[in-house]
Design an enzyme around this catalytic site. Structure first.
Site, PDB file in Angstrom:
ATOM      1  N   SER A 178       1.100  -1.115  -0.108  1.00  0.00           N
ATOM      2  CA  SER A 178      -0.012   0.020   0.071  1.00  0.00           C
ATOM      3  C   SER A 178       0.667   1.343  -0.065  1.00  0.00           C
ATOM      4  O   SER A 178       0.170   2.293  -0.343  1.00  0.00           O
ATOM      5  CB  SER A 178      -1.136  -0.001   1.154  1.00  0.00           C
ATOM      6  OG  SER A 178      -0.426  -0.172   2.422  1.00  0.00           O
ATOM      7  N   HIS A 206      -5.744  -3.101  -2.748  1.00  0.00           N
ATOM      8  CA  HIS A 206      -5.316  -2.149  -3.766  1.00  0.00           C
ATOM      9  C   HIS A 206      -5.247  -2.862  -5.203  1.00  0.00           C
ATOM     10  O   HIS A 206      -4.975  -2.099  -6.383  1.00  0.00           O
ATOM     11  CB  HIS A 206      -3.978  -1.280  -3.630  1.00  0.00           C
ATOM     12  CG  HIS A 206      -3.929  -0.673  -2.482  1.00  0.00           C
ATOM     13  ND1 HIS A 206      -4.482   0.673  -2.285  1.00  0.00           N
ATOM     14  CD2 HIS A 206      -3.567  -1.080  -1.074  1.00  0.00           C
ATOM     15  CE1 HIS A 206      -4.304   0.990  -0.934  1.00  0.00           C
ATOM     16  NE2 HIS A 206      -3.962  -0.048  -0.481  1.00  0.00           N
ATOM     17  N   LYS A 237     -12.241   0.853  -1.834  1.00  0.00           N
ATOM     18  CA  LYS A 237     -11.205   1.584  -2.646  1.00  0.00           C
ATOM     19  C   LYS A 237     -11.599   1.347  -4.179  1.00  0.00           C
ATOM     20  O   LYS A 237     -12.704   2.227  -4.615  1.00  0.00           O
ATOM     21  CB  LYS A 237      -9.748   0.772  -2.558  1.00  0.00           C
ATOM     22  CG  LYS A 237      -9.366   1.200  -0.934  1.00  0.00           C
ATOM     23  CD  LYS A 237      -8.228   0.710  -0.271  1.00  0.00           C
ATOM     24  CE  LYS A 237      -7.821   1.144   0.972  1.00  0.00           C
ATOM     25  NZ  LYS A 237      -6.922   0.317   1.583  1.00  0.00           N
TER      26      LYS A 237
HETATM   27  C1  LIG Z   1      -7.199   0.061   3.216  1.00  0.00           C
HETATM   28  C2  LIG Z   1      -6.445  -1.328   3.448  1.00  0.00           C
HETATM   29  C3  LIG Z   1      -7.146  -2.121   4.361  1.00  0.00           C
HETATM   30  C4  LIG Z   1      -8.085  -1.720   5.198  1.00  0.00           C
HETATM   31  O1  LIG Z   1      -9.321  -1.744   4.351  1.00  0.00           O
HETATM   32  P1  LIG Z   1     -10.585  -0.993   4.810  1.00  0.00           P
HETATM   33  O2  LIG Z   1     -11.856  -1.460   4.126  1.00  0.00           O
HETATM   34  O3  LIG Z   1     -10.197   0.619   4.618  1.00  0.00           O
HETATM   35  O4  LIG Z   1     -10.729  -1.115   6.356  1.00  0.00           O
HETATM   36  C5  LIG Z   1      -6.558  -3.380   4.656  1.00  0.00           C
HETATM   37  N1  LIG Z   1      -5.269  -3.684   3.977  1.00  0.00           N
HETATM   38  C6  LIG Z   1      -4.771  -3.121   3.342  1.00  0.00           C
HETATM   39  C7  LIG Z   1      -3.431  -3.364   2.419  1.00  0.00           C
HETATM   40  C8  LIG Z   1      -5.207  -1.597   2.723  1.00  0.00           C
HETATM   41  O5  LIG Z   1      -4.638  -0.828   1.907  1.00  0.00           O
END
Ligand SMILES: *Cc1c(COP(=O)(O)O)cnc(C)c1O
Length: 386
Positions: A178, A206, A237
């Site tokens: 990330s 992602h 996302k």
């Molecule tokens: C954003 C993210 C999460 C958390 O997901 P949410 O739905 O925002 O709680 C978990 N793992 C990774 C790699 C992320 O980027």
């Protein structure tokens, strides 16, 4: 612990350039946004396909309200599991070509649930050092032996797996990292898991919606299927809404239903979200131009910055990190960009290692070519002045 101690700790964050500030978004999430009263071009969101403010998703959410009301009113195992949730789970499994999917409230909770349900005392969890915080927290909470290996170091992972005498082994990894934007070596991870009889938990937060010709994520990208893989992705996302899911073998998913505490001990998410997400899945699959446009922006940014004063990390994804080193320098460049109406977040420790502070440029299909060109010109200008 007194108030004075907390105040001193907060002041120390400030002097070290580590105090976080929230900006306020006063428009829908998008490439062009109103932030703290100003029109800006934002390179900050995970809204990779530009779906967060898509009117078709908003219409689907309204239809969901009309059909189901606003609240689920109970947890999934009591009477909160509604037909909207169920339809979304079935559609997710179908789209991914996996036997079964299970909806969680969000990705943080999904990771806590998956890891703590599959590993406990006497087991071992192996994680990449750059994994998302939620995977690290999950491993700690599981009480399993937690071993971390240097980023992408498959030889180090192989040695750890070989030495381990744990009853059950779980390798956990971001599929797309990330903060660096690079891909995990998934085929090699799977090979090692097969060799050492370990599970492979992949967090595709992602990648889902972005990677693969139909947006199926990292598994589609690598053309891989294995009953050993526990796939997980978020729906807040690229999918533009909110939520997350796990998908994989029926026995794995049923284990999560029975044991994952963040699944069991919480109210089911509002069904309107699941209903909107059904519409989102259709758009993700059919509107391949969004992925193409995003890929074009990635290519253009990388190509244009090659000749300037800045260096990007090597990433082929929407996450394009520009490492400046110190927290202060990251903040300085971010502030200079903000003066020009361009928002790029400065990412600092503890989110990234010390000395690895960076601007994390996130591109989106919602950006125009002109947006990307403006960012490049501003970066070149700021780089020359520095
Ligand atoms: C954003 C993210 C999460 C958390 O997901 P949410 O739905 O925002 O709680 C978990 N793992 C990774 C790699 C992320 O980027």
């Amino acid at each position: 612990m007194t108030y004075a101690q907390l105040a001193a700790e907060l002041a120390a964050l400030e002097t070290r350039g580590l105090r976080r500030q929230r900006r306020m978004l006063e428009s829908p999430q998008g490439a062009h946004a109103v932030v703290d009263g100003r029109d800006v071009i934002a390179f900050c969101s995970n809204n990779y396909l530009g779906l967060a403010s898509d009117p078709r998703l908003a219409a689907a959410a309204r239809e969901g309200i009309a059909r189901y009301g606003v609240g689920a009113g109970a947890s999934h195992l009591i009477l909160g599991h509604m037909s909207a949730h169920h339809a979304l789970e079935e559609e997710l499994a179908r789209c991914l070509g996996l036997p079964r999917a299970l909806l969680f409230s969000n990705g943080y909770m999904a990771n806590i649930g998956i890891v703590t349900a599959l590993a406990g005392r006497g087991d071992a969890v192996f994680g990449d050092k750059l994994n998302h915080a939620s995977l690290n927290d999950a491993a700690l909470l599981s009480r399993a032996d937690f071993k971390r290996y240097a980023h992408g170091d498959m030889e180090a992972l192989a040695r750890l797996l070989e030495k381990s005498r744990a009853r059950r082994k779980l390798v956990v990894s971001d599929a797309v990292f990330s903060m660096d934007g690079d891909l995990a070596p998934v085929p090699e991870l799977l090979r090692l898991c097969e060799l050492h009889d370990a599970w492979l938990v992949l967090d595709d937060a992602h990648g889902f919606g972005v990677l693969g010709a139909a947006g199926g994520g990292v598994l589609e990208h690598y053309g891989m299927v294995s009953p050993r893989i526990v796939y997980m992705a978020t729906l807040g996302k690229a999918a533009g809404v909110f939520g997350a899911f796990a998908a994989g073998a029926p026995e794995v998913i049923e284990t999560l239903v029975q044991r994952a505490r963040p699944y069991i001990y919480t109210t089911a998410s509002p069904p309107l979200l699941a209903h909107a997400l059904l519409a989102s899945l259709g758009i993700i699959r059919t509107e391949g131009w969004r992925r193409e446009r995003l890929a074009q922006h990635v290519f253009s940014l990388k190509q244009q910055l090659v000749t300037g004063p800045w260096r990007l990390l090597s990433s082929e994804t929407a996450i394009q990190p520009l490492v400046t080193g110190s927290s202060e320098s990251a903040l300085r460049v971010a502030a200079a960009l903000a003066e020009r109406g361009l928002l790029v977040p400065a990412i600092r420790p503890p989110t990234v290692p010390r000395g690895g502070s960076r601007l994390r440029i996130s591109l989106s299909a919602a950006h125009t070519e002109d947006d990307v060109n403006k960012l490049v010109s501003a970066l070149n200008e700021i780089g020359q002045a520095a």
